[in-house]
Design a protein around this motif. Structure first.
Motif, mmCIF file in Angstrom:
data_model
loop_
_atom_site.group_PDB
_atom_site.id
_atom_site.type_symbol
_atom_site.label_atom_id
_atom_site.label_comp_id
_atom_site.label_asym_id
_atom_site.label_seq_id
_atom_site.Cartn_x
_atom_site.Cartn_y
_atom_site.Cartn_z
ATOM 1 N N GLN A 325 0.839 -1.187 0.000
ATOM 2 C CA GLN A 325 0.000 0.000 0.000
ATOM 3 C C GLN A 325 0.883 1.248 0.000
ATOM 4 O O GLN A 325 1.751 1.391 0.858
ATOM 5 C CB GLN A 325 -0.920 0.021 1.222
ATOM 6 N N ILE A 326 0.663 2.123 -0.972
ATOM 7 C CA ILE A 326 1.429 3.371 -1.078
ATOM 8 C C ILE A 326 0.513 4.514 -0.683
ATOM 9 O O ILE A 326 -0.520 4.753 -1.311
ATOM 10 C CB ILE A 326 1.967 3.572 -2.506
ATOM 11 N N GLU A 327 0.886 5.203 0.389
ATOM 12 C CA GLU A 327 0.053 6.278 0.911
ATOM 13 C C GLU A 327 -0.069 7.419 -0.089
ATOM 14 O O GLU A 327 0.870 7.728 -0.837
ATOM 15 C CB GLU A 327 0.637 6.800 2.226
ATOM 16 N N PRO A 333 -6.082 13.470 0.083
ATOM 17 C CA PRO A 333 -6.578 12.507 1.064
ATOM 18 C C PRO A 333 -7.368 11.381 0.395
ATOM 19 O O PRO A 333 -7.957 11.555 -0.665
ATOM 20 C CB PRO A 333 -7.471 13.369 1.971
ATOM 21 N N GLY A 334 -7.384 10.242 1.055
ATOM 22 C CA GLY A 334 -8.112 9.105 0.526
ATOM 23 C C GLY A 334 -7.365 7.820 0.794
ATOM 24 O O GLY A 334 -6.276 7.824 1.383
ATOM 25 N N PRO A 335 -7.932 6.692 0.381
ATOM 26 C CA PRO A 335 -7.276 5.401 0.615
ATOM 27 C C PRO A 335 -5.982 5.272 -0.185
ATOM 28 O O PRO A 335 -5.830 5.894 -1.241
ATOM 29 C CB PRO A 335 -8.330 4.391 0.149
ATOM 30 N N PRO A 336 -5.035 4.483 0.300
ATOM 31 C CA PRO A 336 -3.751 4.325 -0.409
ATOM 32 C C PRO A 336 -3.901 3.521 -1.693
ATOM 33 O O PRO A 336 -4.869 2.775 -1.877
ATOM 34 C CB PRO A 336 -2.893 3.569 0.613
ATOM 35 N N ALA A 337 -2.923 3.680 -2.597
ATOM 36 C CA ALA A 337 -2.847 2.831 -3.792
ATOM 37 C C ALA A 337 -2.391 1.445 -3.356
ATOM 38 O O ALA A 337 -1.419 1.317 -2.615
ATOM 39 C CB ALA A 337 -1.873 3.427 -4.798
ATOM 40 N N MET A 394 -1.256 5.602 -10.676
ATOM 41 C CA MET A 394 -0.943 6.403 -9.496
ATOM 42 C C MET A 394 -1.624 7.768 -9.564
ATOM 43 O O MET A 394 -2.013 8.328 -8.535
ATOM 44 C CB MET A 394 0.567 6.578 -9.364
ATOM 45 N N ALA A 395 -1.778 8.305 -10.758
ATOM 46 C CA ALA A 395 -2.462 9.587 -10.899
ATOM 47 C C ALA A 395 -3.909 9.472 -10.436
ATOM 48 O O ALA A 395 -4.445 10.372 -9.772
ATOM 49 C CB ALA A 395 -2.398 10.053 -12.344
ATOM 50 N N GLN A 396 -4.553 8.351 -10.731
ATOM 51 C CA GLN A 396 -5.934 8.139 -10.322
ATOM 52 C C GLN A 396 -6.058 7.980 -8.816
ATOM 53 O O GLN A 396 -7.090 8.301 -8.224
ATOM 54 C CB GLN A 396 -6.490 6.901 -11.022
ATOM 55 N N HIS A 397 -4.994 7.483 -8.190
ATOM 56 C CA HIS A 397 -5.044 7.243 -6.756
ATOM 57 C C HIS A 397 -4.380 8.360 -5.947
ATOM 58 O O HIS A 397 -4.219 8.233 -4.732
ATOM 59 C CB HIS A 397 -4.371 5.899 -6.420
#
Length: 472
Positions: A325-327, A333-337, A394-397
């Motif tokens: 999980q990548i913060e 803010p939001g859940p990690p990737a 990663m851009a989406q997350h």
């Protein structure tokens, strides 16, 4: 110009036109010979490239006797840092060739000079504190280096890696700080030299990969600070190590010499202990995703690599029973990737193995620059560092750039299982019929055992629960 003017006046007043033509031609040839000889006899001095330093000021820096002269020596090293290393090496090589031919004048302070020898002793010397902020370094390394004929000289340079020790070899080019007369007074010899960087070739290394690279002539000091740039994009500071390691890896494979077994490793191990694994000799099983041919435009890099291009293989490796999980970044803010089963791994190589070339040829029908290719491979190579790059995922997350292991491959093997099975095609009907009958039996057996297995299933679920690796 004065010689030519005087010559023309002399010939125009004393000789006929025809005689004057041949005499002028002879004089011109003689003048060119004298000029070319004087150029060949002139040593290359570095002082014109050192802003604010002339020969006298360079000579005054060594030996340092107090904080003032030590500060001057540190400033000189700072100035030398801006000199193109390729030019410095070329100047030093020319001076060495002329010395061997006996054509050049005696060596002087400020001249470019080559260094090759074995470390006898090392000493770290702190520079005056008031200069550290301005010069951006805190220490000098003073080496006593034994060169040919058993002579020893002092070498001042930026600090070598902590594992450098007596017995290791060093090579480089720098500026002469001090000269002394040889015992027979026949010539002057260098007794101290300043180098902004020396190639460090350790005699032995506890890291197998470093030893393999050292045997291929790679400057191991280039690897020492790679880990400090983990999770950054490839930078100009990475260039020397990147191309040197790729050339060495390719030459290692082509040499066919026996090499030790690489360490089998998974992507998660590189994510957890990347700094300590820089330059390590590793083996990984991967699945390719994309193959890209990258052009190398700089002539210097082409010469180092031995090619005008290399290949980047974007692949994925098995994470096993680990969730990565990548913060997200602070402003997103939001859940990690989350990566559940596989993680991206980048591989670079000077050339592709034949089996990959054939697959790309069959799929693309030509010499493609970018090829989407899905196949299983196994690589032996050297871990470079964690590097970052932009991805849509990663851009989406909101997690910024993707980062992952970058490996320089020495060997790539085909691990794709052969799926061709004509006999199996003919048996599909029979297998389907058997499957129906077997399915009926399995359902009946499953219903009878469901109650007794519930508890065992719950226990196993706890045991197999995936480990979670959270990366800020």
């Amino acid at each position: 110009m004065n010689i030519c003017s005087n010559t023309n006046v002399l010939y125009s007043t004393c000789f006929s036109p025809i005689t004057r033509h041949f005499q002028l031609q002879s004089a011109l040839i003689l003048t060119l010979l004298v000029f070319s000889s004087s150029v060949g006899f002139t040593r290359e001095s570095v002082t014109p490239l050192l802003s604010g330093f002339d020969q006298e000021r360079v000579a005054a820096t060594y030996p340092p006797t107090d904080d003032k002269t030590l500060g001057e020596l540190a400033k000189l090293l700072y100035r030398l840092r801006s000199v193109d290393p390729t030019k410095l090496q070329s100047m030093a090589s020319q001076n060495a060739n002329e010395s061997e031919s006996g054509a050049a004048r005696s060596i002087s302070v400020g001249d470019a000079a080559l260094l090759t020898g074995t470390i006898k002793s090392l000493q770290l010397v702190p520079i005056p504190k008031e200069l550290t902020e301005f010069l951006e370094f805190k220490q000098l390394h003073v080496l006593t280096v034994q060169i040919k004929d058993g002579k020893a000289i002092k070498v001042i340079t930026f600090p070598l890696p902590k594992s450098a020790k007596a017995g290791d070899r060093v090579e480089g080019a720098g500026v002469v700080l001090q000269v002394k007369q040889s015992p027979n007074n026949a010539s002057s010899i260098t007794s101290a030299i300043l180098c902004k960087r020396v190639r460090w070739l350790p005699k032995v290394s506890p890291i197998t990969g470093w030893q393999l690279l050292r045997d291929q002539g790679v400057d191991i000091s280039l690897l020492a600070d790679l880990g400090t740039r983990n999770r950054q994009k490839l930078l100009s500071e990475d260039g020397d190590a990147f191309y040197a390691m790729m050339a060495a890896a390719s030459d290692l494979e082509q040499s066919k010499h026996a090499v030790p077994e690489p360490r089998k490793i998974a992507p998660v191990a590189l994510l957890q202990g990347s700094s300590e694994l820089t330059g390590q000799w590793i083996q990984m099983n991967l699945e390719t995703v994309l193959v890209t041919r990258i052009s190398v435009m700089e002539p210097r890099r082409q010469a180092e690599l031995g090619s005008d291009h290399y290949y980047q293989i974007d692949a994925v490796g098995d994470l096993g029973n680990v969730i990565v999980q990548i913060e997200r970044s602070a402003d997103a803010p939001g859940p990690p990737a989350t990566f559940n089963h596989r993680y991206p791994v980048s591989v670079v190589t000077r050339s592709l193995p034949v089996f990959l070339e054939k697959q790309i040829q069959q799929q693309e029908g030509g010499d493609a620059v970018i090829s989407e290719l899905k196949t299983q491979i196994q690589i032996d190579g050297f871990f470079f560092r964690l590097w970052s790059y932009e991805t849509d995922f990663m851009a989406q997350h909101g997690g910024g750039d993707q980062f992952g292991p970058l490996v320089i491959a020495a060997s790539i093997r085909n691990k794709q299982p052969d799926s061709t099975d004509p006999t199996g095609v003919n048996l599909i009907g029979s297998v389907a019929a058997c499957a129906v009958i077997l399915g009926i039996f399995v359902i009946w057996a499953w219903q009878r055992r469901t109650d007794s297995l519930d508890r065992a299933v719950r226990d196993r679920k706890k045991e197999k629960e995936a480990e979670s690796l959270r990366i800020p």
